[in-house]
Structure formats: structure tokens, C-alpha cells
Design an enzyme around this catalytic site. Structure first.
Site, short mmCIF file in Angstrom:
data_model
loop_
_atom_site.label_atom_id
_atom_site.label_comp_id
_atom_site.label_asym_id
_atom_site.label_seq_id
_atom_site.Cartn_x
_atom_site.Cartn_y
_atom_site.Cartn_z
N GLY A 38 37.09 35.80 34.74
CA GLY A 38 38.56 35.53 33.82
C GLY A 38 38.52 33.96 34.08
O GLY A 38 38.92 33.19 33.23
N ALA A 39 38.60 33.28 35.33
CA ALA A 39 38.73 32.05 35.34
C ALA A 39 38.19 31.43 37.17
O ALA A 39 37.80 32.48 37.64
CB ALA A 39 40.04 31.63 35.47
N GLU B 259 44.96 31.37 39.64
CA GLU B 259 44.05 30.44 39.89
C GLU B 259 44.99 29.43 40.59
O GLU B 259 44.61 28.74 41.79
CB GLU B 259 43.33 29.78 38.79
#
Ligand code: B3K
Ligand code: ZN
Length: 885
Positions: free
Chosen positions: A264-265, A301
């Protein structure tokens, strides 16, 4: 034969013999050949006397090595397959290593690689060693300076962690930028990005009054879709300050979106890199779920800045220390953004569908694993989602204030250090004066615990006694389990749906109508006084622990809880449990689809009380439409699969399909009326109430699409054509993709979005998940579609992974063709990207509960994969685990 490394064991942890203090990196960037110079100041750390200097490195072309300024001859160091080793010494040493990399040829997307015209890095967990020789372990924290040199025309934007210190031009058309990160960090948090990107700017003023420059970089054409991510970032920054007093610590915060990304990140310090899927959203191209996912991932994040980056992990076994905490906070944040109760149900549903299955299968492992071969295989549902549940239980035990105190004690104590899961739990326990030794077992024991509960009402004594037995099934390498410390949140409902005041028999006064009981023993008995009539227990409220609850309730009791309880999870769970029992009963009774596909059921009709309850949710009965939508959904295939000892998947999907059809028939008018009622014609906004109404409306549409009548057909086509947003359009198309009259719309959608990969992925997935008989043939054809690429993780996810995981009726075709297709794709993808192939290889994990004929087919397929030449270590580990006795 496949290549598989020796296991790494948690208990073998030793502090580093050499640690790094500063790293100066220079990248002369070129997609074909990048030259990297890493000058590292190392210091002898744990242990006495001289020790060899061992620097990790994988698949590197080494140009030169210098020690304290002197070039070494090849006889002065040793190159093993995975390290550069210098002879024993002590004190300090400056090592300069020059390596040559080929980013464009790097299809594994770890280390330095190219995504379109952008060059970037992904270092977690072990990518830094694919860039240079370095002590690539999270307990080595150093200060980084990074200079990027690249052609100015092709790479006008040059980014790394920290703050931009200096920049300049070279006479040959190249330019350079130097970045300095003042916060010592492990190598897995290093990142660089170089490319031709546009940006969107914002600011955030911290509560102590500092202005932080926020910036989102993406391809120019994607920028209009990045505003939502920027807004989500601001909200996440404010939320973390407000909830936990955690403030951001650099002057800039940068997000970058790229199209080729393995997950995803990534939370690189001050420079988060995102899969475009989690950075872009606008009403035309993204659904409500996409909007919500962007918010969640952006926040996740960001939350790592404190839990992960400022306080990092001592070793990779402690992964859940950062991931569980970040997930816990992103779930709470997402709940606060919309509805905590609805968010909770969604999170629990995902946990039970995925993590419970993992816990019951060959890859089961504790939240803090004891050993691994390939750490990249341990970014799992257990580490993330069960890890989050473990943190949530601490919150349940200590309450909002106690939890906040614990979290703050932990970050204060370990700021700038690499910590362990024990240290976190101890810090929270100490801050609350509680010994959490037994609680630590949640980190140590795999498997989903089971709570068997019986309730006994004594009318004469006016007591209700709950007897709770806890147990946990065996998992690989853990045949026996110790009792856990489990918070069980409960209430008792009177027959009228009222919550009773709760007083344990040895207490003098009630303490409210809800309480958290702590289970520590194999059997716990809880006797409540002043209970005049047999109550309905409302247990595991808010899903207070990641367990399977077995509590015999009558249909009436379930429906009472579904209608009257004030806990959204219990409401949902009660109806869900009703559905589960009904479907399992039908499956066990041997119901099969009728050959003519007709929907008039041969089995007993749906219970009238259930029909009434569902009908109630479709009228304005005060239930949040978002919750009503969740309550109306049938349990998914995976949930039922996990509850059976032997499964014919095709028959199980047929039972689900038949039941859906029956519900659609029975409630047709009410679905239609509800769909009509919620159509307010207002333009699209992504807001909780609107998204909830759309969810309920589209749930109705999904049921209606089971029906063949012309009114429904025109409704579907109208919604597809007229929708002003992707949520409604895709809902209609999803229904149409299963129908013979959906062909034209499907083709129109593919054509309309052919240049927009993220939307086209939705189209690939519709084909992959379609129940139509020709779905397998179509999926095989789409592998050759010009927009499909087996090198791109999103495309593989949208088509092949979606097919193998979410289309059980076709994947489990009795002739084994689905399995053969999966094996072929695993091998093809593995040659390019082992991490994605390993994910795909998990599609066989449930094979032991299949019927004997399918078991045999899977066994053969897995056997042939195990023997395949050159399979990566990542995929081999998954295959070997699946086959382990
Ligand atoms: N920490 C990263 C995951 C890295 C996975 C590497 N295979 C993203 C996240 O969980 O925030
Ligand atoms: Zn994370």
C-alpha cells in the site's frame, strides 16, 4: 529445486557488533546504471575486542571498497553471497563502498527500481542491502546525508528523507540536491525518489505553533485526484496530537505516489511513498471505499512517524510493535472520521475473514513470530490486524486515559531507540500499575482462541451465571497453549431489550450496564445478582478480544440483540450468526443448486422472523444505513469455509447463491422501496451519512440483481448509465458483470477507462470475480490484454489474485483447471516479483479442508511447484509451509 534459506530465530538475537553513526550517500542516478557511493562511519558496539566488520549486501556489483580513505585490494575483504566482510578490528572505521545498480532491470520492486520514468527505493524490510553494503538491521540507527545527482530534464525532482540542505547544477546537464535527515534511523526507512513529478502543497500548524510544509508529488495528470490525500494527512496529524499528544517533528512532510509498488505505502522518514491506489481519489474514479482507504493508509503511514520511526523495532520479529500500533491508530482514526461502530464492524469482518483463516492454516504464526526464512512473508494479517487487536485489548483494559498514559510512557522512554514488544507492553502495564506478563502470551501464541460460554439463570436466587471456558487449537510447532488474559466486555439484556444493571454476586452495588470482565483461567465463572428473568447475554461487545465466541442463543435471542442492543458489533454479529447457522445447515443438508437455476427453493423457506428483521433494516427504523448495509450482507465464502471440516467449495457457493436469490425474491418490494427512498438525487460528496446511504442502496441493488425481471434490469442499466460517481456506477456494473445482460455495459466501461489503470483494475476485478460460467476463459484471455502487465502488482492483484482468492466457484473447478492456472501464474510472476508471487501462492493455504478429490489435485499442484526450477525463496517458503505435515 527451489532455493530456501536457513531459518532466522528470534531467540538468536544478538546486539550488533558494529553499529553505524553516520552515512553519506551519493547516487549518480541513471535508469540503466546507477552508481552509488556509501561512506559509513562505523563504531565497534556490543562485545569486547576485535570483531570482523560484516556488511549485508545482496546481488550487488561492487566497484570499490575503501577503509579510512585507502582503497582495498580484493584480498583484503571477503565477499560471501550475502555480505562483505572486513578482517577483525576494533574502534571506529570509515568504510566507503561504491556499487553499481540497474534500476530498470529490477522487477522485484525492492531496493532501487523504476516505475515509469520515476526512480525510487523500497527498503523495508531488507532492500537497503540491495543498494549498498551496510549493517542492514533495524537496531543500527544512523544519521543520513543523501546527495542525488541526475539528468535535470528527466529528473527535475530529487527527493530523500529529512530537510533539503543544498542543490546545484553540473555542466553536463545534470543537477544535484543534498538532503539531511537529523533523526537517526534504521536503513529500512531510507528512501529516495527522482522523477518528473508535479506537486500539490498544503500546510499544517502543529499545536506548538510550528508550520509544516506538506507536499504531495504525483504525475501531473494525477494531481487533481490528490487533494483528498492531503486533507487526510492534515486530519491525521491533528488527530494524533489530540488523542495522544504526538506532534510531527520535521519542517516538511512529503507524500509521493507511484504506479508500481509491492504494497500500500511505505513510511520512510518524512518521505512516504504510496501505491497510487492509496493516494488518488475523486468521485468519478474512486468509490466510497477507495476514499476511505486513502484516508486510512495516509494516516497509517503518518502514525508510523512516532510508532516505527522515532521508536523503531529492535529486530524484524518485533514488526507488530510498529504495525499493530499503526493499524490500531488508523482504525480508531477512521472510526472517528465516520462512525466508530461501523468502522469496528468492518475491521472485525476483515480480521475474521483473513486473519482467522491465516491462524487456522499452514502459515499460522504468533503476532511476534519465533522464526522466519523470508521476513517479507511476515507482513501478514496476524502481525498487522491481530497485532492491532492486541493493542485494542490494552485500551479496553485500561480505558482511554490509561492507554494514552501507557503509550506516552512508551514513546518517551524509547524515543530514538529500537524497542521490543515486551518493552511496549511493560511500559503500558507499569503506567497503569498492572503486571502484564500473562498478557504477553498474545504475542507468543498463534491460533484463534475459542470462548465456550454457557449461561444459567436461577429464577429463585435471581442470579445469572456465565461459565466461560477458553481454549486455543494447536498450530504449527505449538501443540499446547497457555490460558490468555482476555478482556470480555459484556452486558445483559432483559426480555424487553433493556440493559440490566450489573452487579457481581460478591459486590454490593451495580457498576453500570456494561463491564469488562478479565479472564485469566481456563474456566471463569461470573455470577450476576438481581437478575429476575432469564437475560440475553450481550458478549464480546465491541469485539473486545480476537476470539471465536461460542454461545448458544435461540433465534429469538439473536434477533432481539440484532434489533435492540446498543452495541453495533453485537447487533451485526447476532444477525451474522443467524445467517451462518442457516447457511451451514443448508450446506450440511446437502442442498445443491437446481440445474435449471430456478430460485424456488426445495429446502424449508427462510425463517419468517429473519425476513421481518431484514425488512426492518430496510425501512427507516433508526439504524444507521451504513450499519444496516453491513447487517444485510450474507457471510462471505471464507467465513463459512473456516467453519467447516470438509468443504466442496462449488456446492458451498451454490448454497450462498441460492440463499441470496431467495432473499431477493422474498424481499423484492422492500429492496426496491429502500433503493427508491435513498435516491435523493443530491450530487456526490464523500461524507459519512451520504456514503452510508449509498452503501445501503447498493446492497439493495446487489440483491435485486439476483432477479431476472425487467424492472430490475432497467434499474441496473439506469443506475449504471446515470450515476454521477464511481460508487454507484461500479455497484451497478458489479451486479451486471454476473448477468447475461451486462455485456454492453462492461465493454463500455473498459473502453471508457482504458487509459486509467486504477479504474481499469476495477474492470479486471469484475471479470476475475464474475460468477458467469465463462469467467475462467475470460480471465485467461485478459492476461493478454494490452493494459495487463504481470510485472505490475496492482494488475496482478486485480486480475489473478482476485480470481484465485475471491472466485471460489471457478478457482476450485472440479477438474483442477483453476489450480493449474494459479500454479502457472505463480511461476510466471515469481520470475519477476517474488513478493507478489508469494502472496498469490497463499491461495492454496486452505487446501486441507477441501474434499478428498480436490485435496489430491492441490497436493499435486503444490508438489510440482515445490519441484519447480529456480522458484524464489519467498514463494518456496509459502509452498513448503503449505505442504508441511
Ligand atoms: N511498513 C510498510 C510495509 C513494508 C512491507 C515490505 N514488504 C508499510 C506499512 O505497513 O506501513
Ligand atoms: Zn505500517
Amino acid at each position: 529445486m527451489s532455493q530456501i534459506g536457513a531459518p532466522v530465530r528470534r531467540l538468536d538475537y544478538r546486539p550488533p557488533e558494529w553499529t553505524a553513526e553516520t552515512v553519506e550517500l551519493t547516487f549518480e542516478l541513471d535508469p540503466d546504471r546507477t552508481r552509488t557511493t556509501a561512506r559509513t562511519l562505523l563504531r565497534r558496539a556490543a562485545g569486547d575486542g576485535p570483531a570482523p566488520v560484516r556488511l549485508d549486501g545482496r546481488d550487488l556489483e561492487l566497484e570499490s571498497v575503501r577503509v579510512d580513505g585507502r582503497a582495498l585490494g580484493p584480498e583484503e575483504y571477503e565477499l560471501t553471497g550475502d555480505a562483505l566482510v572486513l578482517p577483525p578490528r576494533t574502534g571506529r572505521i570509515e568504510v566507503e563502498v561504491v556499487t553499481l545498480l540497474e534500476p530498470k532491470a529490477n522487477t522485484a520492486l525492492t531496493g532501487l527500481y523504476a516505475s515509469g520514468g520515476t526512480l525510487l527505493t523500497q527498503c523495508e524490510p531488507e532492500g537497503f542491502r540491495r543498494i549498498t553494503y551496510y549493517p542492514d538491521r533495524p537496531d543500527v540507527l544512523a544519521s543520513y546525508t543523501c546527495t542525488l545527482v541526475a539528468d535535470e530534464e528527466a529528473f527535475p525532482v530529487l527527493l530523500s528523507n529529512g530537510d533539503r540542505r543544498d542543490a546545484g547544477r553540473l555542466p553536463d546537464g545534470r543537477h544535484w540536491v543534498t538532503w539531511v535527515d537529523p533523526h537517526p534511523k534504521p536503513s529500512y526507512l531510507f528512501a529516495l525518489v527522482a522523477g518528473r513529478l508535479g506537486h500539490l502543497d498544503g500546510t499544517f500548524r502543529t499545536r506548538s505553533g510550528r508550520d509544516v510544509a506538506l507536499r504531495v508529488y504525483a504525475e501531473e495528470s494525477a494531481l487533481p485526484r490528490c487533494g483528498h490525500a492531503l486533507e487526510a494527512l492534515r486530519a491525521a496529524m491533528a488527530w494524533d496530537e489530540e488523542r495522544f499528544g504526538l506532534e510531527y517533528d520535521l519542517d516538511t512532510y512529503t507524500l509521493v505516489g507511484v504506479d508500481d509498488f509491492n504494497m500500500g505505502a511505505m513510511e520512510n522518514k518524512g518521505l512516504n511513498i504510496f501505491n497510487s491506489l492509496y493516494l488518488q481519489a475523486d468521485p468519478e474514479t474512486a468509490t466510497d471505499d477507495d476514499f476511505a482507504a486513502v484516508e486510512t493508509v495516509v494516516a497509517h503511514e503518518y502514525f508510523h512517524n512516532w510508532t516505527g520511526n522515532r521508536v523503531t523495532c529492535r529486530d524484524m520479529f518485533q514488526l507488530s510493535l510498529k504495525e499493530g500500533l499503526a493499524v490500531y491508530r488508523d482504525e480508531r482514526f477512521s472510526g472517528d472520521r465516520r462512525s466508530p461502530g461501523v468502522q469496528r464492524v468492518r475491521d472485525v469482518r476483515a480480521l475474521r475473514e483473513r486473519q482467522f483463516a491465516e491462524d487456522a492454516g499452514p502459515q499460522a504464526h504468533p503476532v511476534r513470530p519465533d522464526e522466519y526464512r523470508e521476513i517479507s512473508n511476515f507482513y501478514t494479517w496476524t502481525v498487522y490486524k491481530k497485532g492491532s487487536e492486541v493493542i485494542r485489548m490494552l485500551h479496553t483494559l485500561f480505558g482511554e486515559e490509561g492507554f494514552r498514559r501507557g503509550l506516552r510512557a512508551y514513546v518517551t522512554r524509547y524515543d530514538g531507540q529500537a524497542a521490543t514488544c515486551e518493552q511496549f507492553v511493560e511500559a503500558v502495564g507499569e503506567a497503569n500499575g498492572t503486571d502484564l506478563t500473562q498478557f504477553m502470551r498474545w504475542y507468543e501464541q498463534a491460533g484463534t482462541p475459542v470462548l465456550d460460554v454457557t449461561a444459567h439463570h436461577d429464577a429463585e436466587a435471581r442470579t445469572c451465571t456465565l461459565t466461560v471456558r477458553q481454549s486455543c487449537p494447536p498450530t504449527p510447532r505449538q501443540p499446547y497453549k497457555q490460558p490468555l488474559h482476555i478482556p470480555l466486555t459484556l452486558a445483559l439484556l432483559g426480555p424487553d431489550g433493556r440493559h440490566l444493571p450489573l452487579r457481581l454476586a460478591d459486590e454490593t452495588a451495580p457498576t453500570g450496564t456494561e463491564r469488562v470482565c478479565e479472564l485469566r483461567e481456563p474456566v471463569t465463572t461470573l455470577t450476576f445478582a438481581d437478575v429476575p428473568e432469564r437475560p440475553v447475554p450481550s458478549l464480546l461487545r465491541g469485539f473486545s478480544a480476537p476470539v471465536r465466541l461460542r454461545l448458544p442463543l435461540t433465534a429469538e435471542e439473536r434477533l432481539l440483540l440484532a434489533a435492540r442492543d446498543d452495541d453495533p458489533f453485537v447487533r451485526w454479529e447476532s444477525l451474522h450468526g443467524f445467517f451462518v447457522d442457516l447457511l451451514l445447515e443448508r450446506y450440511r443438508a446437502g442442498d445443491a443448486p437446481r440445474a435449471d437455476g430456478a430460485a424456488d427453493a426445495p429446502h424449508p423457506p427462510l425463517p419468517q422472523a429473519l425476513v421481518e428483521a431484514l425488512g426492518g433494516l430496510l425501512t427507516e427504523d433508526g439504524t444507521d444505513p451504513a450499519l444496516a448495509a453491513l447487517m444485510l450482507e450474507l457471510p462471505c465464502f471464507g467465513t463459512l469455509f473456516g467453519l467447516l471440516d470438509e468443504v466442496d467449495p462449488v456446492r458451498l457457493t451454490a448454497v450462498l447463491d441460492r440463499t441470496r436469490q431467495e432473499l431477493a425474491h422474498t424481499l423484492r418490494e422492500r429492496f426496491l422501496a429502500c433503493h427508491r427512498r435513498l435516491d435523493d438525487g443530491r450530487p456526490y460528496v464523500f461524507a459519512a451519512a451520504d456514503a452510508g446511504r449509498r452503501a445501503l442502496r447498493n446492497t439493495c441493488l446487489g440483491y435485486l440483481a439476483e432477479l431476472e425481471d425487467p424492472e430490475v434490469a432497467s434499474l441496473l442499466h439506469r443506475q449504471y448509465a446515470m450515476a454521477d460517481n464511481m460508487t454507484d456506477r461500479l455497484a451497478a456494473l458489479t451486479a451486471l458483470a454476473d448477468r447475461t445482460d451486462g455485456e454492453e455495459a462492461l465493454a463500455e466501461f473498459g473502453e471508457r477507462w482504458r487509459d486509467h489503470p486504477l479504474v481499469l483494475d476495477k474492470w479486471f476485478s469484475l471479470h476475475a470475480r464474475s460468477r458467469r460460467p465463462d469467467a475462467p476463459a475470460r480471465v485467461r484471455r485478459l492476461i493478454h490484454h494490452p493494459a495487463y502487465s504481470e510485472a505490475n502488482p496492482n494488475r496482478v492483484g486485480a486480475l489473478v489474485i482476485a480470481y484465485c482468492f475471491d472466485n471460489p466457484a471457478h478457482f476450485h473447478a472440479a477438474d483442477g483447471s483453476g489450480y493449474a492456472f494459479a500454479a502457472e501464474q505463480i511461476r510466471r510472476v515469481d520470475a519477476l516479483n517474488p513478493q507478489v508471487a508469494a502472496r498469490l501462492a497463499g491461495c492454496f493455504d486452505g487446501w486441507r479442508v477441501l474434499d478428498p478429490a480436490r485435496r489430491e489435485l492441490v497436493l499435486r499442484t503444490l508438489g510440482s511447484l515445490r519441484e519447480a526450477q529456480g522458484l524464489s525463496a519467498e514463494t518456496s517458503e509459502i509452498v513448503n509451509n503449505a505442504l508441511a505435515p
